[in-house]
Design an enzyme around this catalytic site. Structure first.
Site, mmCIF file in Angstrom:
data_model
loop_
_atom_site.group_PDB
_atom_site.id
_atom_site.type_symbol
_atom_site.label_atom_id
_atom_site.label_comp_id
_atom_site.label_asym_id
_atom_site.label_seq_id
_atom_site.Cartn_x
_atom_site.Cartn_y
_atom_site.Cartn_z
ATOM 1 N NE ARG A 1 -2.874 0.482 3.345
ATOM 2 C CZ ARG A 1 -2.118 0.684 4.435
ATOM 3 N NH1 ARG A 1 -1.358 1.762 4.544
ATOM 4 N NH2 ARG A 1 -2.125 -0.185 5.429
ATOM 5 C CE1 TYR B 1 -16.137 11.438 -16.627
ATOM 6 C CE2 TYR B 1 -15.723 11.392 -14.270
ATOM 7 C CZ TYR B 1 -16.024 10.736 -15.449
ATOM 8 O OH TYR B 1 -16.218 9.380 -15.434
ATOM 9 C CG ASP C 1 -9.447 16.041 -14.970
ATOM 10 O OD1 ASP C 1 -8.731 15.478 -15.827
ATOM 11 O OD2 ASP C 1 -10.489 15.526 -14.508
ATOM 12 C CE LYS D 1 -12.151 8.007 -18.693
ATOM 13 N NZ LYS D 1 -12.508 9.224 -17.983
HETATM 14 C C1 LIG Z 1 -13.003 9.595 -16.699
HETATM 15 C C2 LIG Z 1 -12.671 10.915 -16.120
HETATM 16 C C3 LIG Z 1 -12.467 11.085 -14.733
HETATM 17 C C4 LIG Z 1 -12.672 9.966 -13.737
HETATM 18 O O1 LIG Z 1 -11.743 8.947 -13.873
HETATM 19 P P1 LIG Z 1 -12.032 7.399 -13.551
HETATM 20 O O2 LIG Z 1 -10.756 6.750 -13.945
HETATM 21 O O3 LIG Z 1 -13.223 6.985 -14.373
HETATM 22 O O4 LIG Z 1 -12.321 7.319 -12.089
HETATM 23 C C5 LIG Z 1 -12.100 12.340 -14.277
HETATM 24 N N1 LIG Z 1 -11.962 13.383 -15.120
HETATM 25 C C6 LIG Z 1 -12.168 13.263 -16.445
HETATM 26 C C7 LIG Z 1 -12.006 14.464 -17.315
HETATM 27 C C8 LIG Z 1 -12.532 12.037 -16.998
HETATM 28 O O5 LIG Z 1 -12.745 11.933 -18.310
#
Ligand SMILES: *Cc1c(COP(=O)(O)O)cnc(C)c1O
Length: 387
Positions: A56, A109, A182, A207
């Site tokens: 962890r 998001y 982000d 992504k």
């Molecule tokens: C998918 C996404 C998230 C969340 O991420 P997860 O891996 O699904 O928890 C946060 N911000 C953006 C812009 C996203 O596209």
């Protein structure tokens, strides 16, 4: 890791392939093993080998990923999590306390909005929405003394609004707050927010970073040591870490990020060219278009304009739904950033939860994540679906 030092000056692709790991001294393994272990033998009490004690706290496969993504974002230190939302929750609790306030995008998001609205708010953290494309509106949403974070995405989802990271950093810092970006939609290849004044970068590595739609993960990269230490404490204390296999897949993805992003951008430009001249398509939303309100800012802070495209179809919601259901190369589905092209109807799918609120998206809107297949096939597929 002295042999890693020369990488500070290396180009993006070199860092993507080499940062964070040196061939294993015992075997010469060029790729980090998947260290499927929870604990580590100590050489006498407290005699840790390389600082490893319990997975962890740290695991060598995860360490390689964390160092790699930190090098790509040009930050002090990286952290890998079980998902993007796990990374976000850890960051918020590391940097805020009940009674504090954060400014979030008015088109955040959906999962990020839900985290702030349903989870962090119940913990005592207030939030206000503001449009990322308007630094003055963001400044006006700040509560002096209470606002600890200005949280932005750029480009946003699904309307691809652009926030000026340098201007937003100035607004946040003037108020004594930190700027969190982000960077999921742009990826570190197209945009490095820390070099533009942001304090922390957030990724859903699910992504573009992972890039193959085969792993869910998240990451944080901190600009300085003080922030890194607060995040490190919470990463270990909260425990939402990336497992070694997930870390390995994500690291494998990052090695080809530059090549993939170039092709995502090439293909998106081809698709945008086609869509802008199609009689059944209304607005095409892409930051690479001169008509896009954020085009100039995007041109300044992004290397290229990315693989996400949204467009409105004439004929309303019914036609938009039909287009989504008729493509064959574009797969109908949520998520984005993988090698395969995806298509979705935000109003009924990713953004269904904001229907009836200020965040509602147009019913005739279609969002596509343009993959790296043959561009001609993508254009032909959309052409068929639109007719
Ligand atoms: C998918 C996404 C998230 C969340 O991420 P997860 O891996 O699904 O928890 C946060 N911000 C953006 C812009 C996203 O596209």
């Amino acid at each position: 890791m002295t042999s890693q030092e020369h990488l500070h000056k290396a180009g993006f692709e070199t860092r993507a392939i080499h940062a964070g790991y040196e061939p294993d001294p015992t075997t010469g393994a060029v790729i980090p093993p998947i260290y499927a272990t929870s604990t580590y033998k100590q050489d006498g009490v407290g005699g840790l080998r390389g600082g490893y004690e319990y997975s962890r706290s740290a695991n060598p496969t995860r360490t390689a990923l964390e160092a790699n993504i930190a090098a790509l974002e040009e930050g002090e230190r990286g952290f890998a999590f079980a998902s993007g939302l796990a990374a976000e929750d850890t960051l918020v609790r590391a940097l805020c306390r009940p009674g504090d306030h954060v400014v979030i995008p008015d088109d955040a998001y959906g999962g990020t909005f839900r985290l702030f609205d349903k989870v962090e708010q119940a913990w005592g953290l207030a939030h206000s929405p503001a449009p990322v494309s308007d630094p003055e509106a963001v400044a006006a949403a700040i509560r002096p003394g209470e606002t600890k974070l200005v949280w932005v995405e750029t480009p946003t989802n699904p309307l691809l609004n652009i926030g000026d990271i340098e201007a937003l950093a100035a607004v946040a810092h003037h108020a004594g707050a930190l700027l969190v970006v982000d960077n999921t939609f742009a990826s570190p290849y197209l945009q490095q927010p820390l070099t533009l004044g942001a304090d922390v970068v957030v990724h859903s590595t699910t992504k573009y970073c992972g890039g193959h739609s085969d792993v869910v993960g998240g990451a944080l990269v901190a600009r300085d040591l003080d922030l890194a230490e607060r995040i490190a404490f919470h990463q270990n204390a909260m425990g939402a870490v990336a497992g070694p296999f997930d870390a390995w897949l994500t690291l494998r993805g990052l090695k080809t990020l530059a090549l993939r992003m170039e092709r995502h951008c090439d293909n998106a430009e081809r698709v945008v060219d086609f869509l802008t001249s199609h009689p059944k398509v209304g607005d095409v939303i892409y930051p690479g278009l001169e008509t896009h309100p954020g085009h100039e800012v995007a041109q300044r802070q992004m290397r290229r304009f990315g693989g996400m495209v949204s467009f409105r179809v004439t004929g309303g919601e019914q036609h938009a739904l039909q287009v989504c259901e008729r493509t064959e190369v574009f797969t109908l589905g949520e998520s984005l950033g993988g090698v395969e092209s995806l298509i979705e109807h935000p109003g009924r799918m990713t953004h269904a939860s904001v229907a009836g609120t200020d965040l509602e998206v147009p019913a005739d809107l279609v969002r596509i994540s343009v993959g790296i297949e043959t561009a001609d096939d993508l254009v032909a597929d959309l052409e068929r679906a639109l007719d």
